[in-house]
Design a protein around this motif. Structure first.
Motif, PDB file in Angstrom:
ATOM      1  N   ASN A   1       0.681  -1.330  -0.020  1.00  0.00           N
ATOM      2  CA  ASN A   1       0.020  -0.235   0.032  1.00  0.00           C
ATOM      3  C   ASN A   1       0.939   1.384   0.112  1.00  0.00           C
ATOM      4  OD1 ASN A   1      -2.390  -1.424  -0.004  1.00  0.00           O
ATOM      5  ND2 ASN A   1      -2.320  -1.788   2.228  1.00  0.00           N
ATOM      6  N   SER A   2       1.807   1.380   0.916  1.00  0.00           N
ATOM      7  CA  SER A   2       2.653   2.564   0.917  1.00  0.00           C
ATOM      8  C   SER A   2       3.635   2.458  -0.207  1.00  0.00           C
ATOM      9  CB  SER A   2       3.391   2.657   2.422  1.00  0.00           C
ATOM     10  OG  SER A   2       4.323   1.347   2.575  1.00  0.00           O
ATOM     11  N   LYS A   3       4.010   1.605  -0.476  1.00  0.00           N
ATOM     12  CA  LYS A   3       5.293   1.495  -1.570  1.00  0.00           C
ATOM     13  C   LYS A   3       4.593   1.564  -3.169  1.00  0.00           C
ATOM     14  CE  LYS A   3       8.377   1.486   1.649  1.00  0.00           C
ATOM     15  NZ  LYS A   3       7.519   1.174   2.823  1.00  0.00           N
ATOM     16  N   LEU A   4       3.445   1.394  -3.076  1.00  0.00           N
ATOM     17  CA  LEU A   4       2.924   1.301  -4.663  1.00  0.00           C
ATOM     18  C   LEU A   4       3.038   2.233  -5.648  1.00  0.00           C
ATOM     19  CD1 LEU A   4       1.018  -0.884  -6.032  1.00  0.00           C
ATOM     20  CD2 LEU A   4      -0.925   0.464  -5.687  1.00  0.00           C
ATOM     21  N   HIS A   5       3.105   3.469  -4.948  1.00  0.00           N
ATOM     22  CA  HIS A   5       3.300   4.704  -5.864  1.00  0.00           C
ATOM     23  C   HIS A   5       4.889   4.877  -6.399  1.00  0.00           C
ATOM     24  CE1 HIS A   5       4.882   5.979  -1.786  1.00  0.00           C
ATOM     25  NE2 HIS A   5       5.514   7.128  -2.624  1.00  0.00           N
ATOM     26  N   ILE A   6       5.899   4.220  -5.608  1.00  0.00           N
ATOM     27  CA  ILE A   6       7.181   3.961  -5.911  1.00  0.00           C
ATOM     28  C   ILE A   6       7.495   3.257  -6.860  1.00  0.00           C
ATOM     29  CG2 ILE A   6       9.559   3.506  -5.070  1.00  0.00           C
ATOM     30  CD1 ILE A   6       8.662   4.560  -2.422  1.00  0.00           C
TER      31      ILE A   6
ATOM     32  N   GLY B   1       4.756   2.115  -8.946  1.00  0.00           N
ATOM     33  CA  GLY B   1       4.500   2.724 -10.513  1.00  0.00           C
ATOM     34  C   GLY B   1       5.158   3.693 -11.031  1.00  0.00           C
ATOM     35  N   GLY B   2       6.005   4.665 -10.051  1.00  0.00           N
ATOM     36  CA  GLY B   2       6.944   5.604 -10.863  1.00  0.00           C
ATOM     37  C   GLY B   2       7.861   4.849 -11.506  1.00  0.00           C
TER      38      GLY B   2
END
Length: 228
Positions: free
Chosen positions: A190-195, A197-198
């Motif tokens: 959940n917290s590392k998903l944006h990383i 994705g980036g």
């Protein structure tokens, strides 16, 4: 060789540099995947009954992706330096396949995120319970691999978890309260998903530029040879 000049020559050497880095990245991905598959700390995950298929699939996908990246990088380097339209064409095709696979993997991962998380948590809880009952060495190594990677301990994250011999070493008050592994798995996704994705978007953009440059260079080489 040496038929392109000017700005196209600059693209040629940029292509070589890009593909050399791409080849190095592929080597790194393959090395990490092989380490995950054969390292003493993680091989227990492959020996435990009921291990999550998502983990197996991920490791084997990394092995294939790393090998394919090395092939693509090699074709790009040789195609640029030797000014070979054939190699550049193969490079374009392989890179397009990699790009399509990345997009497909991203869509699959996002659409199945909850399933993957739940499967990993269920696998952890079952492995933890089986280790309590049997004390098998393979189960112990599987727990240690998960807990040391996520810096977590047990199903509750307290000193009351009985399999303390598999947990990372803590000092002071951290011995009494630490992160439970189900919570750590949730946090990872959940917290590392944006990383994640980036990084995926960045790799995709680099692949697109690689395909554009390869076609520009390939067309320039063909035009130059026709003139000569």
């Amino acid at each position: 060789m040496g038929v392109v000049t000017g700005g196209v020559s600059c693209i040629k050497y940029l292509m070589f540099a890009f593909n050399f880095l791409f080849w190095l990245a592929g080597t790194g991905v393959l090395a990490v995947a092989l380490w995950l598959r054969f390292d003493k700390k993680t091989e227990g995950l492959f020996q435990v009954e009921g291990s999550p298929t998502a983990f197996f699939t991920g490791v084997y996908i990394l092995i294939v992706a790393g090998a394919l990246m090395m092939v693509v990088g090699f074709l790009g380097c040789c195609g640029a330096i030797r000014e070979s339209p054939c190699m550049l064409g193969l490079f374009f095709i392989f890179l397009l396949v990699l790009f399509a696979a990345e997009v497909a993997a991203g869509i699959w991962g996002l659409s199945n995120k909850d399933t993957i998380v739940n499967e990993l948590k269920d696998f952890y809880r079952q492995t933890y319970k089986n280790y309590q009952d049997t004390k098998q060495e393979a189960l112990k190594e599987a727990l240690r691999a998960i807990q040391y990677s996520l810096q977590c301990c047990g199903t509750t994250g307290t000193a009351f978890d009985v399999a303390q011999d598999t947990c990372p070493k803590k000092e002071g008050l951290q011995v009494l309260v630490t992160t439970s592994c189900p919570a750590a798995i949730d946090d990872l996704f959940n917290s590392k998903l944006h990383i994640i994705g980036g990084v995926g978007i960045g790799i995709g953009v680099i692949m697109i530029f690689g395909m554009i440059f390869s076609m520009l260079l390939c067309c320039a080489i063909k035009r130059t040879r026709e003139v000569v």
